[in-house]
Scaffold this motif. Structure first.
Motif, PDB file in Angstrom:
ATOM      1  N   GLY A  82       5.401  -3.281 -21.816  1.00 55.66           N
ATOM      2  CA  GLY A  82       4.090  -2.728 -21.824  1.00 55.66           C
ATOM      3  C   GLY A  82       3.501  -3.350 -20.471  1.00 55.66           C
ATOM      4  N   THR A  83       3.935  -4.218 -19.735  1.00 53.85           N
ATOM      5  CA  THR A  83       3.181  -4.841 -18.701  1.00 53.85           C
ATOM      6  C   THR A  83       3.115  -3.862 -17.393  1.00 53.85           C
ATOM      7  N   ARG A  84       2.135  -3.939 -16.728  1.00 53.72           N
ATOM      8  CA  ARG A  84       1.903  -3.063 -15.464  1.00 53.72           C
ATOM      9  C   ARG A  84       1.670  -4.033 -14.359  1.00 53.72           C
ATOM     10  N   VAL A  85       2.125  -3.858 -13.148  1.00 53.10           N
ATOM     11  CA  VAL A  85       2.138  -4.671 -11.984  1.00 53.10           C
ATOM     12  C   VAL A  85       1.298  -3.915 -11.195  1.00 53.10           C
ATOM     13  N   VAL A  86       0.326  -4.837 -10.377  1.00 54.15           N
ATOM     14  CA  VAL A  86      -0.653  -4.278  -9.290  1.00 54.15           C
ATOM     15  C   VAL A  86      -0.240  -5.335  -8.155  1.00 54.15           C
ATOM     16  N   ILE A  87      -0.267  -4.789  -6.955  1.00 55.52           N
ATOM     17  CA  ILE A  87       0.612  -5.714  -6.106  1.00 55.52           C
ATOM     18  C   ILE A  87      -0.935  -6.052  -5.176  1.00 55.52           C
ATOM     19  N   LEU A  88      -0.834  -7.261  -4.732  1.00 62.04           N
ATOM     20  CA  LEU A  88      -1.861  -7.879  -3.938  1.00 62.04           C
ATOM     21  C   LEU A  88      -1.644  -7.879  -2.562  1.00 62.04           C
ATOM     22  N   THR A  89      -2.033  -7.458  -1.587  1.00 60.54           N
ATOM     23  CA  THR A  89      -1.596  -7.332  -0.122  1.00 60.54           C
ATOM     24  C   THR A  89      -2.721  -7.518   0.814  1.00 60.54           C
ATOM     25  N   THR A  90      -2.321  -8.001   2.015  1.00 64.63           N
ATOM     26  CA  THR A  90      -3.527  -8.187   3.176  1.00 64.63           C
ATOM     27  C   THR A  90      -3.683  -6.727   3.797  1.00 64.63           C
ATOM     28  N   TYR A  91      -2.615  -5.898   3.967  1.00 65.74           N
ATOM     29  CA  TYR A  91      -2.822  -4.810   4.447  1.00 65.74           C
ATOM     30  C   TYR A  91      -2.282  -3.361   3.725  1.00 65.74           C
ATOM     31  N   ASP A  92      -2.828  -2.614   3.836  1.00 62.34           N
ATOM     32  CA  ASP A  92      -2.660  -1.365   2.778  1.00 62.34           C
ATOM     33  C   ASP A  92      -1.441  -0.783   3.210  1.00 62.34           C
ATOM     34  N   LEU A  93      -1.248  -0.264   4.548  1.00 61.94           N
ATOM     35  CA  LEU A  93       0.016   0.368   4.917  1.00 61.94           C
ATOM     36  C   LEU A  93       0.900  -0.629   5.480  1.00 61.94           C
ATOM     37  N   ASP A  94       1.785  -1.260   4.334  1.00 65.95           N
ATOM     38  CA  ASP A  94       2.626  -2.184   4.635  1.00 65.95           C
ATOM     39  C   ASP A  94       4.184  -1.758   4.086  1.00 65.95           C
ATOM     40  N   HIS A  95       5.195  -1.867   4.683  1.00 63.29           N
ATOM     41  CA  HIS A  95       6.429  -1.354   3.908  1.00 63.29           C
ATOM     42  C   HIS A  95       6.741  -2.206   2.891  1.00 63.29           C
ATOM     43  N   TYR A  96       6.148  -3.424   2.551  1.00 62.67           N
ATOM     44  CA  TYR A  96       6.455  -4.193   1.277  1.00 62.67           C
ATOM     45  C   TYR A  96       5.774  -3.635   0.254  1.00 62.67           C
ATOM     46  N   VAL A  97       4.682  -2.929   0.561  1.00 62.38           N
ATOM     47  CA  VAL A  97       3.970  -2.405  -0.535  1.00 62.38           C
ATOM     48  C   VAL A  97       4.659  -0.951  -1.036  1.00 62.38           C
ATOM     49  N   TYR A  98       5.276  -0.219   0.093  1.00 63.12           N
ATOM     50  CA  TYR A  98       6.154   0.851  -0.465  1.00 63.12           C
ATOM     51  C   TYR A  98       7.292   0.391  -1.432  1.00 63.12           C
ATOM     52  N   ALA A  99       7.879  -0.435  -0.985  1.00 68.66           N
ATOM     53  CA  ALA A  99       8.995  -1.269  -1.715  1.00 68.66           C
ATOM     54  C   ALA A  99       8.557  -1.257  -3.084  1.00 68.66           C
ATOM     55  N   ALA A 100       7.451  -2.216  -3.150  1.00 69.04           N
ATOM     56  CA  ALA A 100       7.069  -2.423  -4.392  1.00 69.04           C
ATOM     57  C   ALA A 100       6.564  -1.282  -5.462  1.00 69.04           C
ATOM     58  N   LEU A 101       5.811  -0.306  -4.853  1.00 71.04           N
ATOM     59  CA  LEU A 101       5.724   0.755  -5.548  1.00 71.04           C
ATOM     60  C   LEU A 101       7.013   1.564  -5.972  1.00 71.04           C
ATOM     61  N   THR A 102       7.879   1.580  -5.226  1.00 66.58           N
ATOM     62  CA  THR A 102       9.154   2.092  -5.528  1.00 66.58           C
ATOM     63  C   THR A 102       9.916   1.255  -6.585  1.00 66.58           C
ATOM     64  N   ALA A 103       9.583   0.211  -6.838  1.00 62.52           N
ATOM     65  CA  ALA A 103      10.153  -0.774  -7.635  1.00 62.52           C
ATOM     66  C   ALA A 103       9.467  -0.538  -9.138  1.00 62.52           C
ATOM     67  N   GLY A 104       8.202   0.203  -8.995  1.00 63.90           N
ATOM     68  CA  GLY A 104       7.508   0.415 -10.261  1.00 63.90           C
ATOM     69  C   GLY A 104       6.073   0.084 -10.390  1.00 63.90           C
ATOM     70  N   ALA A 105       5.587  -0.619  -9.219  1.00 68.05           N
ATOM     71  CA  ALA A 105       4.249  -0.916  -9.293  1.00 68.05           C
ATOM     72  C   ALA A 105       3.392   0.076  -9.417  1.00 68.05           C
ATOM     73  N   SER A 106       2.173  -0.040 -10.440  1.00 71.40           N
ATOM     74  CA  SER A 106       1.446   0.941 -10.518  1.00 71.40           C
ATOM     75  C   SER A 106       0.176   1.211  -9.496  1.00 71.40           C
ATOM     76  N   GLY A 107       0.150   0.258  -8.336  1.00 70.63           N
ATOM     77  CA  GLY A 107      -0.683   0.494  -7.257  1.00 70.63           C
ATOM     78  C   GLY A 107      -1.154  -0.937  -6.593  1.00 70.63           C
ATOM     79  N   PHE A 108      -1.680  -0.945  -5.719  1.00 72.73           N
ATOM     80  CA  PHE A 108      -1.967  -2.293  -4.986  1.00 72.73           C
ATOM     81  C   PHE A 108      -3.485  -2.373  -4.813  1.00 72.73           C
ATOM     82  N   LEU A 109      -3.815  -3.657  -4.411  1.00 71.72           N
ATOM     83  CA  LEU A 109      -5.381  -4.005  -4.159  1.00 71.72           C
ATOM     84  C   LEU A 109      -5.106  -4.874  -2.858  1.00 71.72           C
ATOM     85  N   LEU A 110      -6.101  -4.562  -1.929  1.00 71.56           N
ATOM     86  CA  LEU A 110      -6.336  -5.891  -0.908  1.00 71.56           C
ATOM     87  C   LEU A 110      -7.057  -6.934  -1.502  1.00 71.56           C
ATOM     88  N   LYS A 111      -6.546  -8.226  -0.654  1.00 69.54           N
ATOM     89  CA  LYS A 111      -6.885  -9.219  -1.192  1.00 69.54           C
ATOM     90  C   LYS A 111      -8.678  -9.445  -1.044  1.00 69.54           C
TER      91      LYS A 111
END
Length: 231
Positions: A82-111
């Motif tokens: 039941g847990t959702r994950v939101v990624i915190l990042t400094t840059y919106d276009l970051d391949h780490y963010v893409y990897a996290a979305l692929t892993a199942g994260a529901s989105g991301f926020l800039l810090k």
């Protein structure tokens, strides 16, 4: 307040970020059940407290946010369905963010997110929606999907169970159209489009529309356009 209080875990290796975000959430009635300074602590915190949402930094010592996201959302002993994950990042276009979305994260926020946006985002994700606009997801995936050597775990899906209309909806969804835009394009009501999207997610066992967009690219249903690195 209707229903149970929203519960969140904050995982970031910077104490100031954890404290600041925690104060913002608490001021809006969101319970911070635990804080974590690295991915391993985040996984343990989720196992212990079963929060609704995890705010997860990507780059942390010992275990990064991508691996922690995989463990939390992977359905194993460390997972929490039941847990959702939101990624915190400094840059919106970051391949780490893409990897996290692929892993199942529901989105991301800039810090540098505003307090109002932070609270709204956490509540949105808790309700089951994907956090980021489809156009941002599309830009991110177009930039990095074709660079991946292999699809992320869990994203191999047989699309044969989708109807022709559902395939059409998935293809258009991946190009960055919102439900309202899909309705206009397909001459359908917004309610009908929402039903189609819900059936797609259910049939493909996907958490939200972010994963649907990722899958559309990973499966080849939609191909990244433009030269490598283009945005």
């Amino acid at each position: 307040m209707n229903g149970p209080a929203l519960r969140a875990v904050i995982a970031d290796d910077q104490a100031l970020v954890r404290t600041g975000f925690g104060m913002i959430l608490a001021a809006d009635g969101i319970e911070v059940t635990a804080e974590a300074a690295d991915g391993a602590e985040a996984v343990d915190a989720v196992r212990r407290t079963r929060p609704d949402v995890v705010l997860m930094d990507i780059r942390m010592p010992r275990m990064d946010g991508i691996e922690a996201t995989r463990r939390i959302l992977g359905g194993g002993p460390d997972g929490s369905a039941g847990t959702r994950v939101v990624i915190l990042t400094t840059y919106d276009l970051d391949h780490y963010v893409y990897a996290a979305l692929t892993a199942g994260a529901s989105g991301f926020l800039l810090k540098d997110v505003t307090p109002e946006h932070l609270v709204a985002a956490v509540r949105l994700v808790r309700s089951g929606d994907a956090l980021l606009a489809p156009t941002i997801t599309r830009r991110l995936i177009e930039r990095f999907a074709h660079r991946q050597e292999s699809p992320g775990p869990g994203l191999h899906r047989d699309l044969s169970g989708l109807t022709p209309r559902e395939l059409e909806v998935l293809r258009l969804l991946a190009t960055g159209l919102s439900n309202a835009e899909l309705a206009d394009r397909l001459f359908l009501s917004p309610t009908t489009v929402k039903t189609h999207v819900g059936r797609i997610l259910s049939k493909l066992d996907l958490r939200d529309r972010v994963q649907a967009v990722v899958l559309a690219y990973e499966s080849g249903l939609v191909s990244p356009q433009g030269p490598p690195g283009a945005v």
